[in-house]
Design a protein around this motif. Structure first.
Motif, PDB file in Angstrom:
ATOM      1  N   ARG A 144       0.831  -1.212   0.000  1.00  0.00           N
ATOM      2  CA  ARG A 144       0.000   0.000   0.000  1.00  0.00           C
ATOM      3  C   ARG A 144       0.865   1.261   0.000  1.00  0.00           C
ATOM      4  NH1 ARG A 144      -3.181  -2.502   4.397  1.00  0.00           N
ATOM      5  NH2 ARG A 144      -4.959  -3.589   3.484  1.00  0.00           N
ATOM      6  N   HIS A 145       1.996   1.208   0.708  1.00  0.00           N
ATOM      7  CA  HIS A 145       2.864   2.378   0.830  1.00  0.00           C
ATOM      8  C   HIS A 145       4.000   2.393  -0.190  1.00  0.00           C
ATOM      9  CE1 HIS A 145       1.005   4.092   4.368  1.00  0.00           C
ATOM     10  NE2 HIS A 145       1.069   2.934   5.001  1.00  0.00           N
ATOM     11  N   ALA A 146       4.122   1.354  -0.982  1.00  0.00           N
ATOM     12  CA  ALA A 146       5.209   1.291  -1.957  1.00  0.00           C
ATOM     13  C   ALA A 146       4.955   2.267  -3.105  1.00  0.00           C
ATOM     14  CB  ALA A 146       5.343  -0.125  -2.500  1.00  0.00           C
ATOM     15  N   PRO A 147       5.975   2.980  -3.562  1.00  0.00           N
ATOM     16  CA  PRO A 147       5.795   3.902  -4.692  1.00  0.00           C
ATOM     17  C   PRO A 147       5.505   3.147  -5.986  1.00  0.00           C
ATOM     18  CG  PRO A 147       8.116   3.732  -4.103  1.00  0.00           C
ATOM     19  CD  PRO A 147       7.352   3.004  -3.040  1.00  0.00           C
ATOM     20  N   LYS A 148       4.817   3.814  -6.889  1.00  0.00           N
ATOM     21  CA  LYS A 148       4.400   3.173  -8.135  1.00  0.00           C
ATOM     22  C   LYS A 148       5.584   2.664  -8.943  1.00  0.00           C
ATOM     23  CE  LYS A 148       0.074   5.772  -8.609  1.00  0.00           C
ATOM     24  NZ  LYS A 148      -0.693   6.735  -9.444  1.00  0.00           N
ATOM     25  N   GLU A 149       6.685   3.414  -8.941  1.00  0.00           N
ATOM     26  CA  GLU A 149       7.824   2.987  -9.759  1.00  0.00           C
ATOM     27  C   GLU A 149       8.459   1.706  -9.213  1.00  0.00           C
ATOM     28  OE1 GLU A 149       9.395   6.655  -7.389  1.00  0.00           O
ATOM     29  OE2 GLU A 149       7.484   5.907  -8.196  1.00  0.00           O
ATOM     30  N   LEU A 150       8.391   1.509  -7.913  1.00  0.00           N
ATOM     31  CA  LEU A 150       8.913   0.271  -7.332  1.00  0.00           C
ATOM     32  C   LEU A 150       8.030  -0.914  -7.711  1.00  0.00           C
ATOM     33  CD1 LEU A 150      10.810  -1.319  -5.494  1.00  0.00           C
ATOM     34  CD2 LEU A 150       9.423  -0.606  -3.538  1.00  0.00           C
ATOM     35  N   ILE A 151       6.725  -0.741  -7.583  1.00  0.00           N
ATOM     36  CA  ILE A 151       5.795  -1.816  -7.969  1.00  0.00           C
ATOM     37  C   ILE A 151       5.962  -2.145  -9.445  1.00  0.00           C
ATOM     38  CG2 ILE A 151       3.367  -2.452  -8.202  1.00  0.00           C
ATOM     39  CD1 ILE A 151       4.332  -2.399  -5.326  1.00  0.00           C
ATOM     40  N   ALA A 152       6.077  -1.118 -10.277  1.00  0.00           N
ATOM     41  CA  ALA A 152       6.221  -1.345 -11.718  1.00  0.00           C
ATOM     42  C   ALA A 152       7.477  -2.146 -12.033  1.00  0.00           C
ATOM     43  CB  ALA A 152       6.241  -0.008 -12.451  1.00  0.00           C
ATOM     44  N   ALA A 153       8.540  -1.901 -11.281  1.00  0.00           N
ATOM     45  CA  ALA A 153       9.804  -2.597 -11.533  1.00  0.00           C
ATOM     46  C   ALA A 153       9.750  -4.058 -11.117  1.00  0.00           C
ATOM     47  CB  ALA A 153      10.934  -1.881 -10.798  1.00  0.00           C
ATOM     48  N   LEU A 154       8.863  -4.389 -10.172  1.00  0.00           N
ATOM     49  CA  LEU A 154       8.820  -5.746  -9.624  1.00  0.00           C
ATOM     50  C   LEU A 154       7.579  -6.535 -10.034  1.00  0.00           C
ATOM     51  CD1 LEU A 154       9.890  -4.904  -5.940  1.00  0.00           C
ATOM     52  CD2 LEU A 154      11.340  -5.867  -7.736  1.00  0.00           C
ATOM     53  N   ALA A 155       6.599  -5.888 -10.645  1.00  0.00           N
ATOM     54  CA  ALA A 155       5.274  -6.485 -10.845  1.00  0.00           C
ATOM     55  C   ALA A 155       5.280  -7.775 -11.651  1.00  0.00           C
ATOM     56  CB  ALA A 155       4.338  -5.470 -11.494  1.00  0.00           C
ATOM     57  N   ALA A 156       6.232  -7.936 -12.534  1.00  0.00           N
ATOM     58  CA  ALA A 156       6.243  -9.136 -13.387  1.00  0.00           C
ATOM     59  C   ALA A 156       6.876 -10.341 -12.699  1.00  0.00           C
ATOM     60  CB  ALA A 156       6.980  -8.840 -14.688  1.00  0.00           C
ATOM     61  N   LEU A 157       7.527 -10.140 -11.559  1.00  0.00           N
ATOM     62  CA  LEU A 157       8.161 -11.247 -10.846  1.00  0.00           C
ATOM     63  C   LEU A 157       7.132 -12.046 -10.044  1.00  0.00           C
ATOM     64  CD1 LEU A 157      11.322  -9.442  -9.402  1.00  0.00           C
ATOM     65  CD2 LEU A 157      11.181 -10.883 -11.452  1.00  0.00           C
ATOM     66  N   PRO A 158       7.379 -13.335  -9.817  1.00  0.00           N
ATOM     67  CA  PRO A 158       6.499 -14.098  -8.927  1.00  0.00           C
ATOM     68  C   PRO A 158       6.481 -13.442  -7.540  1.00  0.00           C
ATOM     69  CG  PRO A 158       8.019 -15.546 -10.098  1.00  0.00           C
ATOM     70  CD  PRO A 158       8.485 -14.153 -10.360  1.00  0.00           C
ATOM     71  N   CYS A 159       5.282 -13.263  -7.002  1.00  0.00           N
ATOM     72  CA  CYS A 159       5.125 -12.584  -5.718  1.00  0.00           C
ATOM     73  C   CYS A 159       4.574 -13.574  -4.691  1.00  0.00           C
ATOM     74  CB  CYS A 159       4.180 -11.403  -5.866  1.00  0.00           C
ATOM     75  SG  CYS A 159       3.846 -10.515  -4.328  1.00  0.00           S
ATOM     76  N   HIS A 160       5.265 -13.713  -3.580  1.00  0.00           N
ATOM     77  CA  HIS A 160       4.844 -14.621  -2.509  1.00  0.00           C
ATOM     78  C   HIS A 160       4.292 -13.777  -1.357  1.00  0.00           C
ATOM     79  CE1 HIS A 160       6.831 -18.052  -4.432  1.00  0.00           C
ATOM     80  NE2 HIS A 160       7.819 -17.211  -4.718  1.00  0.00           N
ATOM     81  N   ALA A 161       2.978 -13.837  -1.161  1.00  0.00           N
ATOM     82  CA  ALA A 161       2.310 -13.074  -0.105  1.00  0.00           C
ATOM     83  C   ALA A 161       2.058 -13.974   1.093  1.00  0.00           C
ATOM     84  CB  ALA A 161       0.990 -12.501  -0.612  1.00  0.00           C
ATOM     85  N   VAL A 162       2.129 -13.400   2.279  1.00  0.00           N
ATOM     86  CA  VAL A 162       2.045 -14.200   3.501  1.00  0.00           C
ATOM     87  C   VAL A 162       0.685 -14.863   3.675  1.00  0.00           C
ATOM     88  CG1 VAL A 162       1.318 -12.303   5.007  1.00  0.00           C
ATOM     89  CG2 VAL A 162       2.644 -14.210   5.961  1.00  0.00           C
ATOM     90  N   GLY A 163      -0.386 -14.206   3.228  1.00  0.00           N
ATOM     91  CA  GLY A 163      -1.724 -14.758   3.409  1.00  0.00           C
ATOM     92  C   GLY A 163      -2.733 -14.108   2.478  1.00  0.00           C
ATOM     93  N   LYS A 164      -3.999 -14.396   2.703  1.00  0.00           N
ATOM     94  CA  LYS A 164      -5.066 -13.973   1.791  1.00  0.00           C
ATOM     95  C   LYS A 164      -5.156 -12.467   1.653  1.00  0.00           C
ATOM     96  CE  LYS A 164     -10.064 -14.391   1.062  1.00  0.00           C
ATOM     97  NZ  LYS A 164     -11.336 -14.981   1.591  1.00  0.00           N
ATOM     98  N   ARG A 165      -5.219 -11.747   2.786  1.00  0.00           N
ATOM     99  CA  ARG A 165      -5.402 -10.299   2.726  1.00  0.00           C
ATOM    100  C   ARG A 165      -4.220  -9.624   2.028  1.00  0.00           C
ATOM    101  NH1 ARG A 165     -10.006  -7.781   3.258  1.00  0.00           N
ATOM    102  NH2 ARG A 165     -10.493  -9.001   5.126  1.00  0.00           N
ATOM    103  N   THR A 166      -3.021 -10.067   2.341  1.00  0.00           N
ATOM    104  CA  THR A 166      -1.839  -9.488   1.714  1.00  0.00           C
ATOM    105  C   THR A 166      -1.800  -9.829   0.227  1.00  0.00           C
ATOM    106  OG1 THR A 166      -0.629  -9.619   3.799  1.00  0.00           O
ATOM    107  CG2 THR A 166       0.676  -9.369   1.805  1.00  0.00           C
ATOM    108  N   ALA A 167      -2.205 -11.046  -0.132  1.00  0.00           N
ATOM    109  CA  ALA A 167      -2.244 -11.429  -1.547  1.00  0.00           C
ATOM    110  C   ALA A 167      -3.216 -10.539  -2.312  1.00  0.00           C
ATOM    111  CB  ALA A 167      -2.646 -12.896  -1.673  1.00  0.00           C
ATOM    112  N   GLU A 168      -4.369 -10.252  -1.723  1.00  0.00           N
ATOM    113  CA  GLU A 168      -5.337  -9.371  -2.375  1.00  0.00           C
ATOM    114  C   GLU A 168      -4.753  -7.982  -2.605  1.00  0.00           C
ATOM    115  OE1 GLU A 168      -8.640  -9.481   0.278  1.00  0.00           O
ATOM    116  OE2 GLU A 168      -9.380 -11.422  -0.447  1.00  0.00           O
ATOM    117  N   ALA A 169      -4.024  -7.479  -1.604  1.00  0.00           N
ATOM    118  CA  ALA A 169      -3.416  -6.155  -1.729  1.00  0.00           C
ATOM    119  C   ALA A 169      -2.353  -6.147  -2.831  1.00  0.00           C
ATOM    120  CB  ALA A 169      -2.803  -5.729  -0.398  1.00  0.00           C
TER     121      ALA A 169
END
Length: 237
Positions: A60-85
């Motif tokens: 939620r607090h990450a800047p857009k340019e950081l998300i854009a740089a990482l968005a294509a990588l596999p993302c491992h979220a701790v649980g359901k709520r975090t995965a949704e975010a």
């Protein structure tokens, strides 16, 4: 009606309040912490083959340019709520973990051994996740996107939040909130508002951070998620 004090910050506090109302409880909101974005240095994105996120606040607090740089990588979220975010923020491939940071580390360490992992996180965090991965040979690059700060209130402010009436239960989601609550319960002007309350903790670590509160008044969720925490409200006192 059972009055339940919600100590988590927004936007989670209002979401929890709606759940409590739907279950027939009366929520009382008193956030004891708040989250704030940290500055991000452009070009600070590490080489990584995957991303891990153990708190929804981290994306939620990450800047857009950081998300854009990482968005294509596999993302491992701790649980359901975090995965949704993570999905809402823009990550394209999100795996939902078991709900516990230590268990997530164990689950992903094998495939990531000897590789680089970008870890979006807060400045205040439990070290076990990074320690377990490092022990397994994963090179963890922590990117701190937010900080958690304690909120302070005068006695009159707290009494007003609680309508100067005692609460029956207190929900505690973090050790930092538990540490902030403990001295409040000992203030002479506020003691009566908490003296009959049950203190419901998301985990043993959160419960252990409650200082000066009798152990018989503390209950710990069977697993570290909100469903298990709210289930404590239905147990006999």
């Amino acid at each position: 009606m059972v009055r339940v004090l919600v100590t988590r910050p927004e936007p989670g506090a209002s979401r929890t309040a709606r759940r409590l109302e739907a279950q027939g409880f009366q929520p009382v909101l008193l956030p004891l912490t708040e989250t704030a974005a940290l500055p991000f240095e452009r070009g600070a994105v590490p080489p990584a083959v995957a991303v891990a996120v153990t708190s929804a606040n981290a994306v939620r607090h990450a800047p857009k340019e950081l998300i854009a740089a990482l968005a294509a990588l596999p993302c491992h979220a701790v649980g359901k709520r975090t995965a949704e975010a993570c999905r809402t923020t823009g990550f394209l491939s999100v795996a939902e973990g078991p709900g516990d940071a230590g268990a997530l580390a164990d689950a992903i360490s094998g495939e990531l051994a000897g590789k680089d992992l970008a870890y979006l996180c807060g400045r205040v965090r439990f070290p076990a996740f990074e320690q377990r991965l490092a022990t397994a040979g994963v090179r963890v690059h922590a990117i701190e996107t937010y900080d958690t700060v304690r909120l302070t209130y005068a006695d009159a402010e707290i009494a007003a939040h609680l309508s100067n009436r005692p609460v029956d239960a207190v929900l505690l989601y973090s050790a930092k909130a538990a540490e902030a609550l403990s001295p409040l319960t000992r203030r002479p002007a506020l003691r009566g508002l908490f003296e009959k309350a049950a203190f419901l903790a998301l985990s043993a670590r959160v419960g252990n951070a409650l200082d000066g509160i009798g152990g018989e008044k503390i209950r710990v969720a069977s697993q570290p998620d909100e469903d298990a925490l709210l289930a404590l409200l239905s147990l006999p006192g």
